[in-house]
Write a protein that holds these residues in place. Sequence first.
Motif: not given
Length: 63
Positions: A39-63
Amino acid sequence: MLTELTSPVSTTELARRSEMSPAGVSQHLTALRAAGLVVTQRRGRTLLSARTDLAEALLSATG
């Protein structure tokens, strides 16, 4: 790319970390966003990207 998103981060910072161009990182983030992994959120003039819960689940399953 997902493993680099440990906290919300800008495209520029991801490009620096991954040694890719900002345009290349942006393309990756667009695909990950379309897959529901980022997901991407705007903070001022900057766009910040972060993992979703789905991405967290995929990474923990492979990790």
